[in-house]
Motif scaffolding. Structure first.
Motif, mmCIF file in Angstrom:
data_model
loop_
_atom_site.group_PDB
_atom_site.id
_atom_site.type_symbol
_atom_site.label_atom_id
_atom_site.label_comp_id
_atom_site.label_asym_id
_atom_site.label_seq_id
_atom_site.Cartn_x
_atom_site.Cartn_y
_atom_site.Cartn_z
ATOM 1 N N MET A 185 0.837 -1.202 0.000
ATOM 2 C CA MET A 185 0.000 0.000 0.000
ATOM 3 C C MET A 185 0.877 1.259 0.000
ATOM 4 S SD MET A 185 -2.940 1.064 2.759
ATOM 5 C CE MET A 185 -1.804 1.043 4.125
ATOM 6 N N PHE A 186 1.576 1.530 1.142
ATOM 7 C CA PHE A 186 2.491 2.662 1.201
ATOM 8 C C PHE A 186 3.902 2.098 1.228
ATOM 9 C CE2 PHE A 186 -1.389 4.157 3.328
ATOM 10 C CZ PHE A 186 -1.668 5.263 2.538
ATOM 11 N N ASN A 187 4.760 2.611 0.317
ATOM 12 C CA ASN A 187 6.084 2.017 0.200
ATOM 13 C C ASN A 187 7.072 2.527 1.242
ATOM 14 O OD1 ASN A 187 5.435 0.303 -1.870
ATOM 15 N ND2 ASN A 187 5.662 1.942 -3.393
ATOM 16 N N ARG A 188 6.837 3.735 1.755
ATOM 17 C CA ARG A 188 7.815 4.276 2.695
ATOM 18 C C ARG A 188 7.596 3.679 4.091
ATOM 19 N NH1 ARG A 188 6.257 10.434 4.173
ATOM 20 N NH2 ARG A 188 7.884 9.992 5.692
ATOM 21 N N PRO A 189 8.640 3.662 4.913
ATOM 22 C CA PRO A 189 8.470 3.122 6.263
ATOM 23 C C PRO A 189 7.348 3.840 7.003
ATOM 24 C CG PRO A 189 10.784 3.547 5.805
ATOM 25 C CD PRO A 189 10.012 4.107 4.646
ATOM 26 N N HIS A 190 6.560 3.097 7.726
ATOM 27 C CA HIS A 190 5.435 3.704 8.453
ATOM 28 C C HIS A 190 5.009 2.802 9.608
ATOM 29 C CE1 HIS A 190 3.585 1.140 5.295
ATOM 30 N NE2 HIS A 190 2.835 0.753 6.303
ATOM 31 N N TRP A 191 4.307 3.420 10.544
ATOM 32 C CA TRP A 191 3.646 2.690 11.617
ATOM 33 C C TRP A 191 2.181 2.507 11.278
ATOM 34 C CZ3 TRP A 191 5.933 0.078 15.165
ATOM 35 C CH2 TRP A 191 7.215 0.464 15.606
ATOM 36 N N SER A 192 1.529 1.558 11.958
ATOM 37 C CA SER A 192 0.072 1.467 11.907
ATOM 38 C C SER A 192 -0.377 1.157 13.332
ATOM 39 C CB SER A 192 -0.373 0.345 10.969
ATOM 40 O OG SER A 192 0.012 -0.902 11.506
ATOM 41 N N TYR A 193 -1.659 1.350 13.587
ATOM 42 C CA TYR A 193 -2.168 0.988 14.910
ATOM 43 C C TYR A 193 -1.857 -0.481 15.204
ATOM 44 C CZ TYR A 193 -5.397 -1.062 18.182
ATOM 45 O OH TYR A 193 -5.915 -1.818 19.189
ATOM 46 N N SER A 194 -2.077 -1.357 14.207
ATOM 47 C CA SER A 194 -1.916 -2.790 14.496
ATOM 48 C C SER A 194 -0.461 -3.138 14.795
ATOM 49 C CB SER A 194 -2.491 -3.663 13.379
ATOM 50 O OG SER A 194 -1.927 -3.321 12.172
ATOM 51 N N SER A 195 0.506 -2.476 14.129
ATOM 52 C CA SER A 195 1.906 -2.810 14.424
ATOM 53 C C SER A 195 2.297 -2.309 15.818
ATOM 54 C CB SER A 195 2.848 -2.270 13.349
ATOM 55 O OG SER A 195 2.746 -0.877 13.227
ATOM 56 N N SER A 200 -16.522 -0.380 28.138
ATOM 57 C CA SER A 200 -16.247 0.986 27.666
ATOM 58 C C SER A 200 -14.746 1.299 27.745
ATOM 59 C CB SER A 200 -17.055 2.000 28.460
ATOM 60 O OG SER A 200 -16.760 1.848 29.826
ATOM 61 N N PHE A 201 -14.012 0.690 28.719
ATOM 62 C CA PHE A 201 -12.574 0.990 28.832
ATOM 63 C C PHE A 201 -11.804 0.542 27.590
ATOM 64 C CE2 PHE A 201 -10.780 -3.213 29.490
ATOM 65 C CZ PHE A 201 -11.887 -3.956 29.871
ATOM 66 N N GLU A 202 -12.322 -0.501 26.901
ATOM 67 C CA GLU A 202 -11.612 -0.991 25.709
ATOM 68 C C GLU A 202 -11.623 0.041 24.590
ATOM 69 O OE1 GLU A 202 -12.216 -5.579 25.063
ATOM 70 O OE2 GLU A 202 -13.830 -4.771 26.286
ATOM 71 N N VAL A 203 -12.651 0.875 24.604
ATOM 72 C CA VAL A 203 -12.735 1.927 23.597
ATOM 73 C C VAL A 203 -12.018 3.175 24.103
ATOM 74 C CG1 VAL A 203 -14.348 3.324 22.253
ATOM 75 C CG2 VAL A 203 -14.920 0.968 22.816
ATOM 76 N N GLU A 204 -12.220 3.472 25.399
ATOM 77 C CA GLU A 204 -11.602 4.685 25.958
ATOM 78 C C GLU A 204 -10.077 4.586 25.941
ATOM 79 O OE1 GLU A 204 -13.212 7.365 26.486
ATOM 80 O OE2 GLU A 204 -15.089 6.328 26.040
ATOM 81 N N ASP A 205 -9.551 3.382 26.204
ATOM 82 C CA ASP A 205 -8.101 3.216 26.312
ATOM 83 C C ASP A 205 -7.417 2.864 24.989
ATOM 84 O OD1 ASP A 205 -8.107 3.803 28.911
ATOM 85 O OD2 ASP A 205 -7.704 1.793 29.671
ATOM 86 N N SER A 206 -8.191 2.567 23.962
ATOM 87 C CA SER A 206 -7.592 2.077 22.724
ATOM 88 C C SER A 206 -6.854 3.192 21.971
ATOM 89 C CB SER A 206 -8.689 1.498 21.820
ATOM 90 O OG SER A 206 -8.148 1.186 20.562
#
Ligand code: SF4
Length: 280
Positions: free
Chosen positions: A1-11, A166-172
């Motif tokens: 998708m993006f060729n340059r180094p990047h972070w994602s939430y999942s990583s 609700s904490f799973e959404v508040e803290d995510s």
């Protein structure tokens, strides 16, 4: 998708959950012998709802049977590429029936209106709490972006075996990354809602709204910076929890892992390491 180094939430989240799993998947790139049925079901429901949202955006809503087909096509594609691992007492047929009923639950809801984007991909800079931009940007793909009462609203679709607290959404960090992405891309502050399709005997939809402020965005940057330091220091260690390990594809290499083994990134620079981890 993006060729340059990047972070994602999942990583980032994977490193926080289990640094060793992160190492196996994103640095060593070990093949994953199996994929959990829950993941396949989730991504197939997700695919069907993407088709639904795109049809609404074009103002040509598709019928339910078209969405069932999209779900099945996605399931079969995953099936042809990997071995699906089922939990005890679980079966392919059960999963497919459950996926279809989750789609039906979603279709009973009022359809989303004023759709701005579906599966919107964004690459954006992140700042720490001191306001300093990090070298490596982040990417996010927002499931659904709508405009509600003049404000941009993000919907994140989830499938889950149980109701969310609700904490799973508040803290995510996930909503935080999305709000940052929309702010940096559109210059607008967005609201976020998790739409959780719960795989209970009678499936249901849980809607959990959440908001983020400036300090949350800075904290995201601080956390990413701390993760980068962890990678620099080669801090890759197992974090055994039932939740982490029950669905982990690397249980065997994990059993054989020794802390003294030299990491493959031992001789690389920061930029090279980020390039290695960013294929997410
Ligand atoms: S089995 Fe558990 S501790 Fe080992 S890598 Fe997987 S998630 Fe981490």
């Amino acid at each position: 998708m993006f060729n340059r180094p990047h972070w994602s939430y999942s990583s980032v989240n994977q490193y926080l959950r289990c640094p060793l799993q992160f190492y196996f998947q994103r640095i060593l790139r070990l093949p994953q012998p199996t994929v959990g049925s829950g993941l396949v079901l989730g991504s197939s429901v997700h695919k069907a709802l993407e088709v639904y949202h795109r049809s609404l955006q074009k103002q040509k809503p598709v019928k339910a049977d078209r969405l069932h087909r999209a779900f099945l096509d996605s399931w079969k594609e995953r099936e042809s590429n990997s071995t699906i691992e089922f939990r005890k007492g679980d079966s392919r047929e059960d999963n497919i029936a459950q996926g279809i009923s989750l789609i039906e639950v979603y279709l009973k809801e009022p359809p989303p209106e004023s759709i701005v984007a579906v599966e919107k991909e964004m690459i954006f800079p992140i700042r720490n709490s001191l306001g300093e931009y990090l070298e490596t940007p982040m990417v996010a793909i927002v499931d659904l972006l709508t405009r509600e009462h003049g404000r941009l609203a993000i919907t994140e679709l989830k499938t889950s075996g149980r109701s969310y607290g609700s904490f799973e959404v508040e803290d995510s960090l996930q909503p935080t990354s999305y709000v940052t992405a929309v702010w940096e891309t559109f210059g607008e502050w967005a609201t976020v809602e998790f739409a959780v399709l719960v795989k209970t005997k009678t499936p249901k939809l849980q809607r959990l709204p959440t908001v983020r402020d400036e300090s949350d965005l800075g904290r995201l940057g601080d956390i990413v910076q701390a993760v980068e330091r962890g990678i620099e220091a080669q801090a890759f260690y197992p974090n055994r929890t039932p939740l982490n390990c029950s669905t982990c594809a690397y249980r065997e290499p994990c059993e054989n892992w020794k802390a003294s083994k030299r990491s493959r990134c031992g001789d690389t620079t920061h930029g090279q390491r980020m390039a290695e981890v960013s294929q997410c």
